[in-house]
Design a protein around this motif. Structure first.
Motif, PDB file in Angstrom:
ATOM      1  N   GLU A  97     117.941   6.874  23.621  1.00  0.00           N
ATOM      2  CA  GLU A  97     118.415   7.473  24.879  1.00  0.00           C
ATOM      3  C   GLU A  97     118.625   8.981  24.769  1.00  0.00           C
ATOM      4  O   GLU A  97     118.710   9.671  25.772  1.00  0.00           O
ATOM      5  CB  GLU A  97     119.727   6.793  25.293  1.00  0.00           C
ATOM      6  N   ASN A 148     118.421  -0.359  23.949  1.00  0.00           N
ATOM      7  CA  ASN A 148     118.270   0.579  25.081  1.00  0.00           C
ATOM      8  C   ASN A 148     117.195   1.645  24.859  1.00  0.00           C
ATOM      9  O   ASN A 148     117.178   2.651  25.563  1.00  0.00           O
ATOM     10  CB  ASN A 148     119.600   1.253  25.429  1.00  0.00           C
ATOM     11  N   THR A 193     113.181   3.135  24.587  1.00  0.00           N
ATOM     12  CA  THR A 193     111.907   3.010  25.316  1.00  0.00           C
ATOM     13  C   THR A 193     110.791   2.975  24.291  1.00  0.00           C
ATOM     14  O   THR A 193     110.819   3.757  23.333  1.00  0.00           O
ATOM     15  CB  THR A 193     111.719   4.221  26.253  1.00  0.00           C
ATOM     16  N   TYR A 219     106.817   3.616  23.717  1.00  0.00           N
ATOM     17  CA  TYR A 219     105.553   4.171  24.213  1.00  0.00           C
ATOM     18  C   TYR A 219     104.450   3.512  23.395  1.00  0.00           C
ATOM     19  O   TYR A 219     104.507   3.543  22.162  1.00  0.00           O
ATOM     20  CB  TYR A 219     105.518   5.697  24.030  1.00  0.00           C
ATOM     21  N   LYS A 261     114.491  -1.525  26.242  1.00  0.00           N
ATOM     22  CA  LYS A 261     114.701  -1.756  27.674  1.00  0.00           C
ATOM     23  C   LYS A 261     113.507  -1.334  28.539  1.00  0.00           C
ATOM     24  O   LYS A 261     113.422  -1.680  29.711  1.00  0.00           O
ATOM     25  CB  LYS A 261     115.943  -0.971  28.138  1.00  0.00           C
ATOM     26  N   GLU A 262     112.599  -0.556  27.960  1.00  0.00           N
ATOM     27  CA  GLU A 262     111.489  -0.060  28.783  1.00  0.00           C
ATOM     28  C   GLU A 262     110.234   0.094  27.917  1.00  0.00           C
ATOM     29  O   GLU A 262     110.321   0.478  26.747  1.00  0.00           O
ATOM     30  CB  GLU A 262     111.875   1.294  29.388  1.00  0.00           C
ATOM     31  N   VAL A 294     106.427   1.926  28.094  1.00  0.00           N
ATOM     32  CA  VAL A 294     105.465   2.797  28.785  1.00  0.00           C
ATOM     33  C   VAL A 294     104.138   2.614  28.053  1.00  0.00           C
ATOM     34  O   VAL A 294     104.082   2.772  26.827  1.00  0.00           O
ATOM     35  CB  VAL A 294     105.914   4.277  28.728  1.00  0.00           C
ATOM     36  N   ILE A 345     112.987  -6.144  31.546  1.00  0.00           N
ATOM     37  CA  ILE A 345     112.398  -5.008  30.817  1.00  0.00           C
ATOM     38  C   ILE A 345     111.459  -4.281  31.783  1.00  0.00           C
ATOM     39  O   ILE A 345     110.539  -4.894  32.337  1.00  0.00           O
ATOM     40  CB  ILE A 345     111.574  -5.486  29.589  1.00  0.00           C
ATOM     41  N   LYS A 346     111.712  -2.995  31.953  1.00  0.00           N
ATOM     42  CA  LYS A 346     110.832  -2.213  32.848  1.00  0.00           C
ATOM     43  C   LYS A 346     109.538  -1.901  32.101  1.00  0.00           C
ATOM     44  O   LYS A 346     109.573  -1.637  30.889  1.00  0.00           O
ATOM     45  CB  LYS A 346     111.494  -0.879  33.210  1.00  0.00           C
ATOM     46  N   TYR A 347     108.425  -1.932  32.799  1.00  0.00           N
ATOM     47  CA  TYR A 347     107.177  -1.463  32.157  1.00  0.00           C
ATOM     48  C   TYR A 347     106.393  -0.641  33.158  1.00  0.00           C
ATOM     49  O   TYR A 347     106.340  -0.966  34.338  1.00  0.00           O
ATOM     50  CB  TYR A 347     106.345  -2.622  31.593  1.00  0.00           C
ATOM     51  N   CYS A 348     105.867   0.471  32.679  1.00  0.00           N
ATOM     52  CA  CYS A 348     105.065   1.275  33.602  1.00  0.00           C
ATOM     53  C   CYS A 348     103.887   1.904  32.860  1.00  0.00           C
ATOM     54  O   CYS A 348     103.971   2.233  31.669  1.00  0.00           O
ATOM     55  CB  CYS A 348     105.916   2.319  34.322  1.00  0.00           C
TER      56      CYS A 348
END
Ligand SMILES: O=c1ccn([C@H]2C[C@H](O)[C@@H](COP(=O)(O)O)O2)c(=O)[nH]1
Length: 205
Positions: free
Chosen positions: A65, A121, A123, A125, A144-145, A147, A171-174
């Motif tokens: 974070e 928490n 991310t 990549y 948590k994420e 990318v 879990i966010k994914y983009c």
């Protein structure tokens, strides 16, 4: 301004610059610097360059974070399993002679390589959308994420299952969308490829 600066270098007094010129010179930060997103995804792609897989080189970079990198990994054979001995093939009659039963995925290696107590928490990549097995480990590790760049296996059951689990676990994914590769790069086949963006996103300075 450049001329004045070079005059200063030649020994002329800084008095030659007006106060406004001095302050604008001091306050002008460089443009065109790398965004955080590019920095982290490019780190994942740099790691992927260590992969011996002739077909898909995958890299992953975990960021906490505070925007600190806490783990990096790429797909490769487990320690002690020589990548000159274990197979890299995809298709043979015998599954035992393919890479799939042996290779450690980039996401798992990045998590195992962490230099922090945990990756809660954080991310991730990653060059390629995680498979179902990696998705389970990502969820359990507290990331948590996600990318990602490529979704080339979107129609595979492993990817569909991974998305189903991410959705359920919150879990966010983009996907990071970048310019299409130049014809030169396209001709290299199915390689994962990263193109830096031209501008820094305002949220991402
Ligand atoms: O989430 C994933 C999925 C796959 N990988 C690795 C495993 C293999 O080394 C390649 C996939 O090989 P293909 O020839 O494209 O089937 O990518 C990974 O690291 N993470």
């Amino acid at each position: 301004m450049e001329e004045q600066l070079s005059q200063m270098k030649l020994g002329q007094s800084s008095e030659a610059l007006s106060a406004k010129e001095k302050s604008s010179d001091i306050n002008n930060k460089r443009n065109g610097y790398l965004s955080w997103t590019d920095y982290f995804m490019a780190t994942a792609f740099l790691a992927a360059k260590r992969s011996k897989d002739p077909c898909s080189q995958v890299g992953a970079c975990i960021v906490n974070e505070d925007k600190k990198i806490v783990g990096v990994g790429y797909n490769g054979m487990p320690i002690g399993c020589s990548d000159d001995v274990f197979p890299w093939g995809k298709r043979t009659d015998n599954l035992l002679d393919t890479k799939y039963l042996y290779v450690c995925h980039a996401e798992v290696n990045a998590i195992l390589n962490k230099n922090s107590a945990d990756v809660k928490n954080c991310t991730m990549y990653v060059a390629l959308f995680p498979c179902n097995e990696c998705a389970k480990i990502i969820i359990q590790s507290g990331i948590k994420e996600v990318v990602y760049m490529s979704d080339k296996y979107a129609s595979k059951v492993q990817t569909i299952a991974a998305k189903r689990m991410f959705d359920s676990a919150g879990i966010k994914y983009c996907q990071l969308v970048r310019k299409l590769p130049t014809p030169d790069v396209k001709s290299q086949g199915n390689r994962l490829y990263y193109e830096f963006s031209d501008s820094v996103d305002e949220k991402d300075v």
